[in-house]
Design a protein around this motif. Sequence first.
Motif, mmCIF file in Angstrom:
data_model
loop_
_atom_site.group_PDB
_atom_site.id
_atom_site.type_symbol
_atom_site.label_atom_id
_atom_site.label_comp_id
_atom_site.label_asym_id
_atom_site.label_seq_id
_atom_site.Cartn_x
_atom_site.Cartn_y
_atom_site.Cartn_z
ATOM 1 N N UNK A 8 -79.995 29.342 -53.878
ATOM 2 C CA UNK A 8 -80.527 28.134 -54.516
ATOM 3 C C UNK A 8 -81.275 27.248 -53.538
ATOM 4 N N UNK A 9 -82.240 26.524 -54.076
ATOM 5 C CA UNK A 9 -82.917 25.499 -53.287
ATOM 6 C C UNK A 9 -81.941 24.352 -53.067
ATOM 7 N N UNK A 10 -81.908 23.813 -51.865
ATOM 8 C CA UNK A 10 -80.999 22.694 -51.577
ATOM 9 C C UNK A 10 -81.442 21.480 -52.396
ATOM 10 N N UNK A 11 -80.514 20.941 -53.158
ATOM 11 C CA UNK A 11 -80.834 19.779 -53.997
ATOM 12 C C UNK A 11 -79.616 18.895 -54.176
ATOM 13 N N UNK A 12 -79.812 17.798 -54.881
ATOM 14 C CA UNK A 12 -78.833 16.705 -54.952
ATOM 15 C C UNK A 12 -77.379 17.117 -55.214
ATOM 16 N N UNK A 13 -77.092 18.009 -56.182
ATOM 17 C CA UNK A 13 -75.681 18.265 -56.467
ATOM 18 C C UNK A 13 -74.947 18.995 -55.341
ATOM 19 N N UNK A 14 -75.671 19.417 -54.315
ATOM 20 C CA UNK A 14 -75.057 20.259 -53.281
ATOM 21 C C UNK A 14 -74.609 19.484 -52.047
ATOM 22 N N UNK A 15 -74.709 18.167 -52.067
ATOM 23 C CA UNK A 15 -74.393 17.382 -50.860
ATOM 24 C C UNK A 15 -72.975 17.664 -50.361
ATOM 25 N N UNK A 16 -71.988 17.688 -51.274
ATOM 26 C CA UNK A 16 -70.590 17.911 -50.884
ATOM 27 C C UNK A 16 -70.384 19.296 -50.277
ATOM 28 N N UNK A 17 -70.720 20.361 -51.026
ATOM 29 C CA UNK A 17 -70.536 21.715 -50.491
ATOM 30 C C UNK A 17 -71.330 21.983 -49.208
ATOM 31 N N UNK A 18 -72.534 21.411 -49.107
ATOM 32 C CA UNK A 18 -73.330 21.625 -47.888
ATOM 33 C C UNK A 18 -72.696 20.890 -46.705
ATOM 34 N N UNK A 19 -72.161 19.697 -46.969
ATOM 35 C CA UNK A 19 -71.470 18.948 -45.923
ATOM 36 C C UNK A 19 -70.262 19.714 -45.416
ATOM 37 N N UNK A 20 -69.521 20.288 -46.330
ATOM 38 C CA UNK A 20 -68.345 21.084 -45.949
ATOM 39 C C UNK A 20 -68.758 22.271 -45.073
ATOM 40 N N UNK A 21 -69.832 22.924 -45.467
ATOM 41 C CA UNK A 21 -70.354 24.069 -44.720
ATOM 42 C C UNK A 21 -70.757 23.648 -43.296
ATOM 43 N N UNK A 22 -71.498 22.546 -43.177
ATOM 44 C CA UNK A 22 -71.920 22.071 -41.844
ATOM 45 C C UNK A 22 -70.689 21.795 -40.977
ATOM 46 N N UNK A 23 -69.687 21.135 -41.567
ATOM 47 C CA UNK A 23 -68.487 20.787 -40.786
ATOM 48 C C UNK A 23 -67.736 22.038 -40.345
ATOM 49 N N UNK A 24 -67.760 23.048 -41.202
ATOM 50 C CA UNK A 24 -67.094 24.320 -40.876
ATOM 51 C C UNK A 24 -67.805 25.014 -39.712
ATOM 52 N N UNK A 25 -69.150 24.962 -39.724
ATOM 53 C CA UNK A 25 -69.914 25.545 -38.606
ATOM 54 C C UNK A 25 -69.568 24.812 -37.310
ATOM 55 N N UNK A 26 -69.513 23.488 -37.402
ATOM 56 C CA UNK A 26 -69.211 22.684 -36.218
ATOM 57 C C UNK A 26 -67.824 23.018 -35.694
ATOM 58 N N UNK A 27 -66.855 23.130 -36.623
ATOM 59 C CA UNK A 27 -65.477 23.434 -36.219
ATOM 60 C C UNK A 27 -65.403 24.812 -35.551
ATOM 61 N N UNK A 28 -66.273 25.722 -35.959
ATOM 62 C CA UNK A 28 -66.275 27.074 -35.382
ATOM 63 C C UNK A 28 -67.020 27.120 -34.045
ATOM 64 N N UNK A 29 -67.594 25.983 -33.644
ATOM 65 C CA UNK A 29 -68.300 25.934 -32.355
ATOM 66 C C UNK A 29 -69.716 26.496 -32.410
ATOM 67 N N UNK A 30 -70.311 26.523 -33.605
ATOM 68 C CA UNK A 30 -71.642 27.132 -33.753
ATOM 69 C C UNK A 30 -72.793 26.197 -33.415
ATOM 70 N N UNK A 31 -72.481 24.938 -33.135
ATOM 71 C CA UNK A 31 -73.538 23.955 -32.917
ATOM 72 C C UNK A 31 -74.423 24.317 -31.721
ATOM 73 N N UNK A 32 -73.837 25.004 -30.748
ATOM 74 C CA UNK A 32 -74.628 25.375 -29.569
ATOM 75 C C UNK A 32 -75.695 26.421 -29.931
ATOM 76 N N UNK A 33 -75.367 27.298 -30.889
ATOM 77 C CA UNK A 33 -76.317 28.350 -31.285
ATOM 78 C C UNK A 33 -77.242 27.894 -32.401
ATOM 79 N N UNK A 34 -76.771 26.959 -33.206
ATOM 80 C CA UNK A 34 -77.521 26.575 -34.412
ATOM 81 C C UNK A 34 -77.589 25.051 -34.470
ATOM 82 N N UNK A 35 -78.756 24.512 -34.096
ATOM 83 C CA UNK A 35 -78.855 23.046 -34.022
ATOM 84 C C UNK A 35 -80.216 22.547 -34.504
ATOM 85 N N UNK A 36 -80.609 22.952 -35.712
ATOM 86 C CA UNK A 36 -81.891 22.463 -36.228
ATOM 87 C C UNK A 36 -81.824 20.976 -36.561
ATOM 88 N N UNK A 37 -80.615 20.486 -36.776
ATOM 89 C CA UNK A 37 -80.343 19.093 -37.115
ATOM 90 C C UNK A 37 -78.837 18.908 -36.937
#
Length: 152
Positions: A8-37
């Motif tokens: 799906x195209x990222x759009x308004x109803x996805x703010x919660x699930x996308x936020x959870x996903x970003x936090x999960x990446x951060x918790x896994x230590x992926x920020x060093x490899x993936x940091x577009x924002x």
Amino acid sequence: MLQMLELRTVGAPLAGPLGEFFERLRAAGDERQFHPHPLDRAEADRRTRYDGRDLYYVLMDEARVIGYGMLRGWDEGYDIPSLGIAVHPDERGKGLSRLIMLFLHAAAKRRGAGTVRLTVNADNATALRLYREIGYTLRDMGGGRLEGIIRL
Ligand SMILES: CC(C)(COP(=O)(O)OP(=O)(O)OC[C@H]1O[C@@H](n2cnc3c(N)ncnc32)[C@H](O)[C@@H]1OP(=O)(O)O)[C@@H](O)C(=O)NCCC(=O)NCCS
């Protein structure tokens, strides 16, 4: 187990699930490899309200974001978009990255792009193998970074 995969195209109803996903990446230590924002909920909120020419997609399983892919650069005036990709840590090794990348290539081509680029850390062995398998040519940019290019 019921599984409903959807790109799906990222759009308004996805703010919660996308936020959870970003936090999960951060918790896994992926920020060093993936940091577009930044990888936090505020950024997820911004992404879902974004209204420009660049393309942001999520791979969903029901209400969960399990993958994220983007093509950026058109907003800044570049002809060759830059691809970015991340897969949920619990969903890796299942071939989802290939699916998202081929989808992004098709989206870029539909936009008229003949080439896609990306940058990757030289020590990101998993991503390097994936990009090579898909057909990217990689060159050393210095500073521990490589640039990948593929003709569509
Ligand atoms: C790079 C990335 C997108 C690959 O996604 P993926 O969907 O796991 O890709 P694949 O399913 O093709 O698996 C890639 C490799 O991961 C390894 N792998 C297998 N199971 C795994 C698991 N459970 N967890 C982690 N890696 C696993 C395997 O070596 C596999 O290679 P192979 O199947 O070709 O032997 C993902 O690892 C990721 O999101 N990494 C963090 C963000 C990142 O680095 N993005 C790229 C920045 S340039």
